[in-house]
Motif scaffolding. Structure first.
Motif, PDB file in Angstrom:
ATOM      1  N   MET A  84      32.718   8.561  63.913  1.00 22.55           N
ATOM      2  CA  MET A  84      32.736   7.923  62.595  1.00 22.55           C
ATOM      3  C   MET A  84      34.101   8.019  61.926  1.00 22.55           C
ATOM      4  O   MET A  84      34.267   7.570  60.800  1.00 22.55           O
ATOM      5  N   ARG A  85      35.083   8.625  62.600  1.00 23.73           N
ATOM      6  CA  ARG A  85      36.371   8.886  61.980  1.00 23.73           C
ATOM      7  C   ARG A  85      37.395   7.817  62.352  1.00 23.73           C
ATOM      8  O   ARG A  85      37.960   7.842  63.439  1.00 23.73           O
ATOM      9  N   PRO A  86      37.675   6.842  61.451  1.00 24.10           N
ATOM     10  CA  PRO A  86      38.718   5.857  61.737  1.00 24.10           C
ATOM     11  C   PRO A  86      40.097   6.382  61.336  1.00 24.10           C
ATOM     12  O   PRO A  86      40.210   7.400  60.648  1.00 24.10           O
ATOM     13  N   TYR A  87      41.117   5.664  61.739  1.00 21.42           N
ATOM     14  CA  TYR A  87      42.505   5.988  61.354  1.00 21.42           C
ATOM     15  C   TYR A  87      43.031   4.853  60.487  1.00 21.42           C
ATOM     16  O   TYR A  87      43.045   3.695  60.898  1.00 21.42           O
ATOM     17  N   ILE A  88      43.431   5.163  59.250  1.00 18.37           N
ATOM     18  CA  ILE A  88      43.971   4.162  58.325  1.00 18.37           C
ATOM     19  C   ILE A  88      45.327   4.650  57.855  1.00 18.37           C
ATOM     20  O   ILE A  88      45.428   5.590  57.063  1.00 18.37           O
ATOM     21  N   LYS A  89      46.383   4.033  58.358  1.00 18.11           N
ATOM     22  CA  LYS A  89      47.744   4.526  58.115  1.00 18.11           C
ATOM     23  C   LYS A  89      48.184   4.369  56.659  1.00 18.11           C
ATOM     24  O   LYS A  89      49.093   5.057  56.209  1.00 18.11           O
ATOM     25  N   SER A  90      47.530   3.467  55.894  1.00 14.79           N
ATOM     26  CA  SER A  90      47.956   3.227  54.518  1.00 14.79           C
ATOM     27  C   SER A  90      47.345   4.206  53.520  1.00 14.79           C
ATOM     28  O   SER A  90      47.683   4.175  52.336  1.00 14.79           O
ATOM     29  N   LYS A  91      46.431   5.063  53.973  1.00 13.38           N
ATOM     30  CA  LYS A  91      45.750   6.002  53.081  1.00 13.38           C
ATOM     31  C   LYS A  91      46.486   7.348  53.027  1.00 13.38           C
ATOM     32  O   LYS A  91      47.113   7.756  54.010  1.00 13.38           O
ATOM     33  N   PRO A  92      46.390   8.072  51.901  1.00  8.04           N
ATOM     34  CA  PRO A  92      46.974   9.427  51.843  1.00  8.04           C
ATOM     35  C   PRO A  92      46.373  10.349  52.905  1.00  8.04           C
ATOM     36  O   PRO A  92      47.076  11.144  53.512  1.00  8.04           O
ATOM     37  N   HIS A  93      45.043  10.245  53.106  1.00  2.70           N
ATOM     38  CA  HIS A  93      44.368  10.964  54.195  1.00  2.70           C
ATOM     39  C   HIS A  93      44.099   9.946  55.299  1.00  2.70           C
ATOM     40  O   HIS A  93      43.149   9.178  55.223  1.00  2.70           O
ATOM     41  N   ARG A  94      44.928   9.949  56.335  1.00  2.00           N
ATOM     42  CA  ARG A  94      44.854   8.902  57.349  1.00  2.00           C
ATOM     43  C   ARG A  94      43.661   9.073  58.278  1.00  2.00           C
ATOM     44  O   ARG A  94      43.152   8.112  58.836  1.00  2.00           O
ATOM     45  N   TRP A  95      43.235  10.333  58.478  1.00  2.00           N
ATOM     46  CA  TRP A  95      42.076  10.620  59.327  1.00  2.00           C
ATOM     47  C   TRP A  95      40.933  11.067  58.432  1.00  2.00           C
ATOM     48  O   TRP A  95      41.108  11.908  57.562  1.00  2.00           O
ATOM     49  N   GLY A  96      39.760  10.516  58.650  1.00  2.00           N
ATOM     50  CA  GLY A  96      38.618  10.941  57.858  1.00  2.00           C
ATOM     51  C   GLY A  96      37.445  10.002  58.008  1.00  2.00           C
ATOM     52  O   GLY A  96      37.461   9.068  58.815  1.00  2.00           O
ATOM     53  N   ILE A  97      36.419  10.245  57.224  1.00  2.00           N
ATOM     54  CA  ILE A  97      35.220   9.415  57.219  1.00  2.00           C
ATOM     55  C   ILE A  97      35.329   8.439  56.056  1.00  2.00           C
ATOM     56  O   ILE A  97      35.547   8.833  54.914  1.00  2.00           O
ATOM     57  N   LYS A  98      35.184   7.160  56.363  1.00  2.00           N
ATOM     58  CA  LYS A  98      35.361   6.122  55.357  1.00  2.00           C
ATOM     59  C   LYS A  98      34.075   5.929  54.552  1.00  2.00           C
ATOM     60  O   LYS A  98      32.972   5.894  55.114  1.00  2.00           O
ATOM     61  N   VAL A  99      34.234   5.806  53.235  1.00  2.00           N
ATOM     62  CA  VAL A  99      33.097   5.566  52.335  1.00  2.00           C
ATOM     63  C   VAL A  99      33.382   4.305  51.526  1.00  2.00           C
ATOM     64  O   VAL A  99      34.400   4.228  50.834  1.00  2.00           O
ATOM     65  N   PHE A 100      32.513   3.306  51.642  1.00  2.00           N
ATOM     66  CA  PHE A 100      32.595   2.133  50.776  1.00  2.00           C
ATOM     67  C   PHE A 100      31.830   2.454  49.497  1.00  2.00           C
ATOM     68  O   PHE A 100      30.710   2.972  49.555  1.00  2.00           O
ATOM     69  N   ALA A 101      32.422   2.143  48.349  1.00  2.00           N
ATOM     70  CA  ALA A 101      31.791   2.515  47.083  1.00  2.00           C
ATOM     71  C   ALA A 101      31.943   1.409  46.056  1.00  2.00           C
ATOM     72  O   ALA A 101      32.925   0.669  46.055  1.00  2.00           O
TER      73      ALA A 101
END
Length: 273
Positions: free
Chosen positions: A59-76
């Motif tokens: 469930m852990r994607p990599y998003i280079k534009s985020k402060p925390h690049r590794w983690g679990i994404k939550v849509f809110a």
């Protein structure tokens, strides 16, 4: 020893109904129920946040534009004040099951997050270009929910706006727009430092007001015209980011590498906010 579900009842991974979030499902369901009881603000936005995590999980994607690049994404979905009203966790490929193929993955996420938003009450919704499309704007408007968002160039549904080169030649103050007369949807292209596309079902380009921007060429601040739709988007889009900032101020930073404990404490922090 901290558990919120009985592990003996968890279905094996190869089972068709296996739930990747089984270990935290009761907590998530109860929080979704309680978040939906909060009185909703007029202006809502939909965005993503990250639960910091470096341990291995699908469930852990990599998003280079985020402060925390590794983690679990939550849509809110949050109000402009930073209050969360609904959420959905990204679980990898299982999240990509589209209820409406025309809306795509992002559009279906928006529809699910708006299930508890009262219909035909003129609520306003803001989102970025990962979610937006002309089909989504028309569907939300039919349910009495209005939206403003940035939109990708390849989702303009054949709308013929001026090219980037033309707007750049006309200057930073230039913009071009078209209106879909069938659904009364505005699509606008505005050139600031670079071209940006926006879509709206209730806000137009008028009134155009002057804003202060730094000019590299003049090495000073200059006044440039800004369409009303751009101001509307900038004013009300940051609710999820505000909530994420407030969580980060006093995050419960545990040392465990178990992903479900990270989720539990993150949502406790969200509840405190």
């Amino acid at each position: 020893y901290l558990h919120v579900n009985n592990n003996d009842n968890m279905l094996p991974r190869e089972h068709a109904n296996h739930d990747k979030l089984f270990k935290v499902r009761p907590l998530l369901d109860k929080l979704k129920e309680n978040f939906s009881k909060i009185e909703v603000e007029e202006f809502n936005c939909i965005d993503e946040m990250m639960i910091p995590l470096k341990s291995h999980t699908s469930m852990r994607p990599y998003i280079k534009s985020k402060p925390h690049r590794w983690g679990i994404k939550v849509f809110a979905r949050a109000g402009a004040s930073g209050m969360i009203y609904d959420f959905e966790l990204y679980v990898g490929k299982g999240t990509n099951i589209s209820d409406d193929v025309e809306l795509g993955v992002g559009g279906n996420v928006v529809i699910r997050l708006c299930q508890n938003l009262p219909k035909q009450r003129n609520f306003k919704l803001f989102m970025d270009n990962w979610f937006t499309s002309l089909a989504l704007a028309a569907k939300l408007k039919a349910e009495g929910i209005y939206m403003v968002g940035t939109i990708r160039k390849d989702r303009l549904a054949g709308c013929s706006l001026k090219s980037d080169a033309t707007l750049k030649q006309e200057g930073r103050e230039s913009f071009d727009y078209r209106v879909d007369i069938n659904d009364n949807v505005l699509m606008l292209k505005w050139h600031d430092n670079k071209a940006v596309h926006l879509i709206s079902t209730y806000k137009s380009q008028e009134p155009v007001e002057e804003v202060r921007r730094w000019s590299v060429a003049h090495k000073s601040y200059i006044q440039i015209p800004r369409p009303a739709i751009v101001k509307e988007y900038n004013t009300h889009m940051g609710g999820v980011d505000l909530h994420d900032m407030l969580v980060q101020l006093y995050r419960t930073d545990i040392k465990s590498r178990r992903f479900y404990l990270r989720i539990i404490f993150h949502f406790i922090d969200m509840s405190c906010v």
